[in-house]
Design a protein around this motif. Structure first.
Motif, PDB file in Angstrom:
ATOM      1  N   VAL A   1      67.976   5.037  -9.483  1.00 14.05           N
ATOM      2  CA  VAL A   1      67.831   6.325  -8.819  1.00 14.05           C
ATOM      3  C   VAL A   1      69.180   7.034  -8.714  1.00 14.05           C
ATOM      4  CG1 VAL A   1      68.084   5.352  -6.480  1.00 14.05           C
ATOM      5  CG2 VAL A   1      66.871   7.519  -6.817  1.00 14.05           C
ATOM      6  N   THR A   2      70.256   6.281  -8.533  1.00 10.75           N
ATOM      7  CA  THR A   2      71.589   6.871  -8.473  1.00 10.75           C
ATOM      8  C   THR A   2      71.967   7.479  -9.817  1.00 10.75           C
ATOM      9  OG1 THR A   2      72.226   5.187  -6.850  1.00 10.75           O
ATOM     10  CG2 THR A   2      74.000   6.429  -7.890  1.00 10.75           C
ATOM     11  N   ARG A   3      71.650   6.768 -10.878  1.00 13.23           N
ATOM     12  CA  ARG A   3      71.943   7.271 -12.223  1.00 13.23           C
ATOM     13  C   ARG A   3      71.140   8.544 -12.521  1.00 13.23           C
ATOM     14  NH1 ARG A   3      74.675   4.788 -15.868  1.00 13.23           N
ATOM     15  NH2 ARG A   3      74.474   2.784 -14.787  1.00 13.23           N
TER      16      ARG A   3
ATOM     17  N   ALA B   1      70.141  14.143   4.207  1.00 11.76           N
ATOM     18  CA  ALA B   1      68.790  14.240   4.766  1.00 11.76           C
ATOM     19  C   ALA B   1      67.738  14.282   3.662  1.00 11.76           C
ATOM     20  CB  ALA B   1      68.683  15.474   5.660  1.00 11.76           C
ATOM     21  N   SER B   2      68.031  15.044   2.596  1.00 15.09           N
ATOM     22  CA  SER B   2      67.089  15.109   1.481  1.00 15.09           C
ATOM     23  C   SER B   2      66.981  13.767   0.772  1.00 15.09           C
ATOM     24  CB  SER B   2      67.531  16.184   0.484  1.00 15.09           C
ATOM     25  OG  SER B   2      67.513  17.458   1.088  1.00 15.09           O
ATOM     26  N   LEU B   3      68.108  13.080   0.638  1.00 19.48           N
ATOM     27  CA  LEU B   3      68.092  11.767  -0.007  1.00 19.48           C
ATOM     28  C   LEU B   3      67.302  10.755   0.817  1.00 19.48           C
ATOM     29  CD1 LEU B   3      71.753  11.412  -1.345  1.00 19.48           C
ATOM     30  CD2 LEU B   3      69.672  11.757  -2.678  1.00 19.48           C
TER      31      LEU B   3
ATOM     32  N   THR C   1      64.322   8.454  -0.512  1.00 20.02           N
ATOM     33  CA  THR C   1      64.549   7.012  -0.585  1.00 20.02           C
ATOM     34  C   THR C   1      64.388   6.383   0.789  1.00 20.02           C
ATOM     35  OG1 THR C   1      66.936   7.400  -0.359  1.00 20.02           O
ATOM     36  CG2 THR C   1      66.053   7.232  -2.602  1.00 20.02           C
ATOM     37  N   SER C   2      65.495   6.058   1.428  1.00 23.37           N
ATOM     38  CA  SER C   2      65.525   5.486   2.778  1.00 23.37           C
ATOM     39  C   SER C   2      66.915   5.703   3.334  1.00 23.37           C
ATOM     40  CB  SER C   2      65.209   3.983   2.737  1.00 23.37           C
ATOM     41  OG  SER C   2      66.273   3.265   2.126  1.00 23.37           O
TER      42      SER C   2
ATOM     43  N   GLY D   1      72.532   6.316   1.982  1.00 23.13           N
ATOM     44  CA  GLY D   1      73.951   6.101   2.249  1.00 23.13           C
ATOM     45  C   GLY D   1      74.652   5.421   1.092  1.00 23.13           C
ATOM     46  N   ARG D   2      73.963   4.471   0.482  1.00 20.22           N
ATOM     47  CA  ARG D   2      74.539   3.752  -0.657  1.00 20.22           C
ATOM     48  C   ARG D   2      74.727   4.688  -1.854  1.00 20.22           C
ATOM     49  NH1 ARG D   2      71.231  -0.084  -0.303  1.00 20.22           N
ATOM     50  NH2 ARG D   2      69.804   0.372  -2.019  1.00 20.22           N
TER      51      ARG D   2
END
Length: 269
Positions: free
Chosen positions: A190-192, A209-211, A215-216, A221-222
């Protein structure tokens, strides 16, 4: 005297576009000449003519390697006419992003044009991106050697995305060029995907907030930490070249957003 900085590598997939994007972020007022079969720097506005200016001028390269070899290089030389003309008319710091399998041809042409360009007050520099692959290192050596006579400054970014670049071989290849390193990053899928969608300039616009909704809290944060660290690493890797492009001493401090047209790094990503 405007300075133009070529970003080059004959071997594809070594992170050249990432380095170009880092330089474009570090020197936000620099023009960009993109020499590729299709536009890749799509996050930046592309010039569509005199009535629709943009930061990027795209020069489509259509000659195949077979056509270039069959014509003794004439096919490539003809396609580069528009690029050379654009270089002669440059008035501000500019980046020249050169697609794979294209850099060697342009380096050869610039060797011939360099004396006249210098007379016209145009200074050229070169950034070569290398990775652990033997082909990338070999191609880097050829580009650096071929530009020795005309490049006012030469830089190498050793991209560790596919593993560490052998320091002994790297030293043999780069000679007296300035070397920086971009360490490898292991991203979650998902980061990629987020990085691919927004590229470097999108990292600073990410909203936690959107992330979280996507995700969670923990994963959001990660993602933010990983992408922020990546952006900082890219900006640090391109800093010497960016400072040269804007005519700054590499030892000078760079403060975010304090100089129009100056290099910026490690900012509010």
């Amino acid at each position: 005297m405007p300075r133009l900085l070529l970003v080059a590598q004959e071997t594809g997939g070594v992170g050249k576009s990432t380095v170009t994007r880092g330089l474009a972020e570090a020197v936000p007022d620099a023009a960009i000449l993109e020499i590729e079969a299709v536009p890749r720097l799509t996050e930046f506005a592309t010039a569509r003519g005199s009535n629709e200016p943009g930061r990027v001028q795209h020069f489509a390269m259509r000659a195949t390697r077979e056509a270039i070899e069959a014509s003794g290089g004439k096919a490539a030389r003809a396609e580069f006419d528009r690029v050379i003309n654009a270089i002669y008319t440059a008035t501000i710091p500019s980046l020249i992003d050169i697609g794979a399998n294209t850099a060697a041809s342009l380096v050869g042409i610039l060797k011939e044009e360099a004396p006249t360009l210098k007379q016209d007050g145009i200074e050229l520099g070169l950034v070569v991106v290398v990775a652990a692959e033997a082909a990338a290192l070999a191609d880097a050596g050829k580009l650096l050697q071929g530009s020795r006579e005309w490049a006012g400054a030469r830089f190498v970014v050793a991209n560790g995305v596919r593993g560490a670049v052998d320091p002994v071989i790297l030293k043999q290849v780069v000679g007296d060029a300035t070397v920086t390193h971009l360490r490898g990053f292991e991203f979650e899928d998902v980061t990629r995907e987020i990085l691919t969608a927004g590229q470097l300039r999108g990292i600073g616009q990410l909203d936690r907030a959107s992330l979280v909704k996507q995700t969670s809290p923990a994963q959001a944060g990660r993602i933010l930490r990983d992408l922020t660290a990546f952006r900082l690493a890219v900006m640090e890797a391109v800093e010497p070249a960016a400072l040269w492009l804007v005519g700054e001493d590499a030892a000078s401090p760079v403060t975010v957003g304090t100089r129009k047209g100056g290099a910026r790094h490690g900012n509010n990503a």
